[in-house]
Design a protein around this motif. Structure first.
Motif, PDB file in Angstrom:
ATOM      1  N   ALA A   1       0.844  -1.193   0.000  1.00 32.08           N
ATOM      2  CA  ALA A   1       0.000   0.000   0.000  1.00 32.08           C
ATOM      3  C   ALA A   1       0.880   1.244   0.000  1.00 32.08           C
ATOM      4  CB  ALA A   1      -0.915  -0.005   1.224  1.00 32.08           C
ATOM      5  N   THR A   2       0.360   2.333  -0.520  1.00 32.96           N
ATOM      6  CA  THR A   2       1.135   3.556  -0.671  1.00 32.96           C
ATOM      7  C   THR A   2       1.811   3.982   0.630  1.00 32.96           C
ATOM      8  OG1 THR A   2      -0.380   4.295  -2.401  1.00 32.96           O
ATOM      9  CG2 THR A   2       1.005   5.985  -1.372  1.00 32.96           C
ATOM     10  N   VAL A   3       1.145   3.800   1.746  1.00 32.34           N
ATOM     11  CA  VAL A   3       1.701   4.205   3.031  1.00 32.34           C
ATOM     12  C   VAL A   3       2.953   3.409   3.380  1.00 32.34           C
ATOM     13  CG1 VAL A   3       0.334   2.588   4.417  1.00 32.34           C
ATOM     14  CG2 VAL A   3       1.069   4.779   5.414  1.00 32.34           C
ATOM     15  N   ASP A   4       3.122   2.230   2.777  1.00 33.60           N
ATOM     16  CA  ASP A   4       4.278   1.390   3.056  1.00 33.60           C
ATOM     17  C   ASP A   4       5.343   1.488   1.978  1.00 33.60           C
ATOM     18  OD1 ASP A   4       3.495   0.293   5.527  1.00 33.60           O
ATOM     19  OD2 ASP A   4       2.132  -1.096   4.511  1.00 33.60           O
ATOM     20  N   CYS A   5       5.211   2.474   1.086  1.00 26.24           N
ATOM     21  CA  CYS A   5       6.208   2.720   0.044  1.00 26.24           C
ATOM     22  C   CYS A   5       6.956   4.013   0.345  1.00 26.24           C
ATOM     23  CB  CYS A   5       5.548   2.836  -1.331  1.00 26.24           C
ATOM     24  SG  CYS A   5       4.846   1.311  -1.985  1.00 26.24           S
ATOM     25  N   GLY A   6       8.222   4.039  -0.010  1.00 25.97           N
ATOM     26  CA  GLY A   6       9.007   5.265   0.027  1.00 25.97           C
ATOM     27  C   GLY A   6       9.549   5.529  -1.362  1.00 25.97           C
ATOM     28  N   PHE A   7       9.459   6.780  -1.819  1.00 25.26           N
ATOM     29  CA  PHE A   7       9.901   7.112  -3.168  1.00 25.26           C
ATOM     30  C   PHE A   7      10.768   8.355  -3.122  1.00 25.26           C
ATOM     31  CE2 PHE A   7       8.971   9.218  -7.391  1.00 25.26           C
ATOM     32  CZ  PHE A   7       9.750   8.334  -8.141  1.00 25.26           C
ATOM     33  N   MET A   8      11.961   8.247  -3.690  1.00 21.38           N
ATOM     34  CA  MET A   8      12.873   9.381  -3.793  1.00 21.38           C
ATOM     35  C   MET A   8      13.059   9.707  -5.260  1.00 21.38           C
ATOM     36  SD  MET A   8      16.825   9.630  -2.490  1.00 21.38           S
ATOM     37  CE  MET A   8      17.925  10.935  -3.087  1.00 21.38           C
ATOM     38  N   PRO A   9      12.470  10.810  -5.749  1.00 18.84           N
ATOM     39  CA  PRO A   9      12.627  11.172  -7.154  1.00 18.84           C
ATOM     40  C   PRO A   9      14.025  11.673  -7.441  1.00 18.84           C
ATOM     41  CG  PRO A   9      11.419  12.873  -5.991  1.00 18.84           C
ATOM     42  CD  PRO A   9      11.624  11.748  -5.012  1.00 18.84           C
ATOM     43  N   THR A  10      14.354  11.756  -8.710  1.00 18.37           N
ATOM     44  CA  THR A  10      15.675  12.226  -9.083  1.00 18.37           C
ATOM     45  C   THR A  10      15.817  13.718  -8.818  1.00 18.37           C
ATOM     46  OG1 THR A  10      17.322  12.203 -10.872  1.00 18.37           O
ATOM     47  CG2 THR A  10      15.055  12.763 -11.469  1.00 18.37           C
ATOM     48  N   GLY A  11      17.045  14.170  -8.628  1.00 21.25           N
ATOM     49  CA  GLY A  11      17.302  15.583  -8.401  1.00 21.25           C
ATOM     50  C   GLY A  11      16.891  16.033  -7.016  1.00 21.25           C
ATOM     51  N   ALA A  12      16.652  17.336  -6.877  1.00 20.66           N
ATOM     52  CA  ALA A  12      16.335  17.919  -5.569  1.00 20.66           C
ATOM     53  C   ALA A  12      14.841  18.018  -5.323  1.00 20.66           C
ATOM     54  CB  ALA A  12      16.964  19.309  -5.464  1.00 20.66           C
ATOM     55  N   SER A  13      14.018  17.347  -6.168  1.00 22.16           N
ATOM     56  CA  SER A  13      12.570  17.493  -6.036  1.00 22.16           C
ATOM     57  C   SER A  13      12.005  16.741  -4.835  1.00 22.16           C
ATOM     58  CB  SER A  13      11.879  17.005  -7.310  1.00 22.16           C
ATOM     59  OG  SER A  13      12.227  15.664  -7.607  1.00 22.16           O
ATOM     60  N   GLY A  14      12.840  15.988  -4.150  1.00 21.07           N
ATOM     61  CA  GLY A  14      12.353  15.241  -2.997  1.00 21.07           C
ATOM     62  C   GLY A  14      12.389  16.021  -1.699  1.00 21.07           C
ATOM     63  N   VAL A  15      12.819  17.284  -1.727  1.00 21.63           N
ATOM     64  CA  VAL A  15      12.868  18.091  -0.501  1.00 21.63           C
ATOM     65  C   VAL A  15      12.179  19.428  -0.763  1.00 21.63           C
ATOM     66  CG1 VAL A  15      15.055  17.025   0.161  1.00 21.63           C
ATOM     67  CG2 VAL A  15      15.081  19.212  -1.035  1.00 21.63           C
ATOM     68  N   TRP A  16      11.780  20.090   0.324  1.00 22.19           N
ATOM     69  CA  TRP A  16      11.200  21.423   0.253  1.00 22.19           C
ATOM     70  C   TRP A  16      12.300  22.412   0.610  1.00 22.19           C
ATOM     71  CZ3 TRP A  16       8.754  17.044   1.509  1.00 22.19           C
ATOM     72  CH2 TRP A  16       7.538  16.787   0.840  1.00 22.19           C
ATOM     73  N   GLN A  17      12.781  23.141  -0.387  1.00 23.39           N
ATOM     74  CA  GLN A  17      14.010  23.911  -0.218  1.00 23.39           C
ATOM     75  C   GLN A  17      13.849  25.128   0.674  1.00 23.39           C
ATOM     76  OE1 GLN A  17      16.790  24.182  -3.420  1.00 23.39           O
ATOM     77  NE2 GLN A  17      15.606  22.805  -4.732  1.00 23.39           N
ATOM     78  N   ASP A  18      12.619  25.631   0.838  1.00 22.92           N
ATOM     79  CA  ASP A  18      12.408  26.784   1.714  1.00 22.92           C
ATOM     80  C   ASP A  18      12.327  26.384   3.187  1.00 22.92           C
ATOM     81  OD1 ASP A  18      12.397  28.502  -0.415  1.00 22.92           O
ATOM     82  OD2 ASP A  18      10.218  28.461  -0.665  1.00 22.92           O
ATOM     83  N   LEU A  19      12.190  25.094   3.445  1.00 24.27           N
ATOM     84  CA  LEU A  19      12.129  24.596   4.818  1.00 24.27           C
ATOM     85  C   LEU A  19      13.511  24.167   5.284  1.00 24.27           C
ATOM     86  CD1 LEU A  19       8.912  22.351   4.694  1.00 24.27           C
ATOM     87  CD2 LEU A  19       9.097  24.783   5.279  1.00 24.27           C
ATOM     88  N   THR A  20      13.743  24.232   6.581  1.00 22.79           N
ATOM     89  CA  THR A  20      14.994  23.724   7.121  1.00 22.79           C
ATOM     90  C   THR A  20      14.989  22.199   7.080  1.00 22.79           C
ATOM     91  OG1 THR A  20      14.210  23.545   9.399  1.00 22.79           O
ATOM     92  CG2 THR A  20      15.118  25.686   8.697  1.00 22.79           C
ATOM     93  N   VAL A  21      16.141  21.620   7.362  1.00 23.26           N
ATOM     94  CA  VAL A  21      16.241  20.164   7.422  1.00 23.26           C
ATOM     95  C   VAL A  21      15.245  19.612   8.439  1.00 23.26           C
ATOM     96  CG1 VAL A  21      17.754  18.250   8.106  1.00 23.26           C
ATOM     97  CG2 VAL A  21      18.637  20.096   6.660  1.00 23.26           C
ATOM     98  N   ASP A  22      15.219  20.209   9.621  1.00 17.27           N
ATOM     99  CA  ASP A  22      14.297  19.761  10.672  1.00 17.27           C
ATOM    100  C   ASP A  22      12.844  19.926  10.246  1.00 17.27           C
ATOM    101  OD1 ASP A  22      15.265  18.490  12.881  1.00 17.27           O
ATOM    102  OD2 ASP A  22      15.756  20.318  13.984  1.00 17.27           O
TER     103      ASP A  22
END
Length: 286
Positions: free
Chosen positions: A76-97
């Motif tokens: 099920a989707t909740v049990d999947c993790g997906f990391m897209p290519t490039g920097a699209s997997g993070v929110w750049q305006d937010l801090t790491v925390d």
């Protein structure tokens, strides 16, 4: 489990994956009858050049692309993790925390469980000292490691990574591979597309794609042992009928048949094997 069956396709008994999958975008066949298995505790590497179908295959596996035919088996989707290519997997305006907190909320992680998971991942990724830094201010390698942490935060059963180490520095590549290996050791089924064939050699299984078709699949050792044709190395191309390319200061040459008189074949590494498989496939089409 989410399964998208199509008449004529049987479920893969070995775990998650796709079987006989074809994907068509308009007049373009992006995948043609591709099969891939993803077993818990193993890393499956998907390799191939630009346009081979790697990203389409991964997106199909996690349900973001629906195939025209074949079968997809995934948690099920909740049990999947997906990391897209490039920097699209993070929110750049937010801090790491803040990135961690945002994704944790989506997975209903909080309290002591979240604190322990945050500390474990950021320390392992070498991001613990950058927790208050905006993601957009991180280096490319650090952003990729953060994207990995976000994808694995909720301990998914299936982790799908689209070229996680492309464009990052060598030290970050080592860190990322350590994170991937630890996820697999914890029992996660990991599928990753990679352009680095030395990484593919560390995987349990490799799938070689070219123009949407599977050229070969098996352990790295099997692929190396069954590299088609004859491969040689020298200062210059080996004859008019050989296909050649540069490797450092030397030239690799390949032809589809057995060794010729006087030839001294060399053992292939993964880069040689993938090139030979692609050339052999092109030769069959002539």
């Amino acid at each position: 489990m989410s399964t998208h069956p199509v008449p004529g396709a049987d479920a893969d008994p070995g775990g998650w994956g796709v079987r006989g999958v074809s994907v068509v975008f308009g007049d373009t066949v992006a995948l043609r009858d591709v099969t891939l298995s993803a077993a818990p505790g193993q890393v499956t590497a998907v390799v191939g050049g630009d346009g081979a179908g790697k990203t389409t295959l991964l997106r199909t596996l996690v349900g973001r692309v629906r195939p025209r035919s074949g079968q997809v088996s995934a948690p099920a989707t909740v049990d999947c993790g997906f990391m897209p290519t490039g920097a699209s997997g993070v929110w750049q305006d937010l801090t790491v925390d803040e990135n961690i907190t945002f994704v944790a909320a989506a997975h209903h992680l909080s309290g002591e469980e979240l604190r322990e998971r945050r500390t474990q991942l950021l320390t392992t990724a070498g991001l613990d000292r950058a927790a208050d830094r905006p993601a957009g201010a991180l280096s490319g390698g650090m952003r990729q490691k953060l994207a990995f942490c976000l994808a694995i935060l909720h301990r998914p059963r299936l982790l799908v990574l689209d070229e996680p180490s492309t464009g990052v520095d060598p030290v970050s590549r080592v860190d990322l591979w350590r994170l991937v290996s630890r996820a697999a050791a914890d029992g996660t089924a990991v599928v990753m597309a990679t352009t680095y064939l030395d990484e593919a050699e560390r995987a349990s299984v490799c799938l070689v794609l070219d123009r949407g078709r599977a050229l070969a699949s098996g352990s790295p050792q099997d692929l190396l042992a069954h590299t088609p044709g004859t491969l040689t190395s020298g200062d210059a191309p080996a004859g008019d009928r050989a296909l050649s390319w540069r490797r450092g200061r030397l030239t690799r040459s390949w032809h589809p048949g057995p060794p010729r008189a006087g030839e001294q074949p060399i053992a292939a590494d993964m880069e040689d094997a993938v090139i030979a498989l692609t050339l052999a496939d092109q030769h069959r089409e002539l």
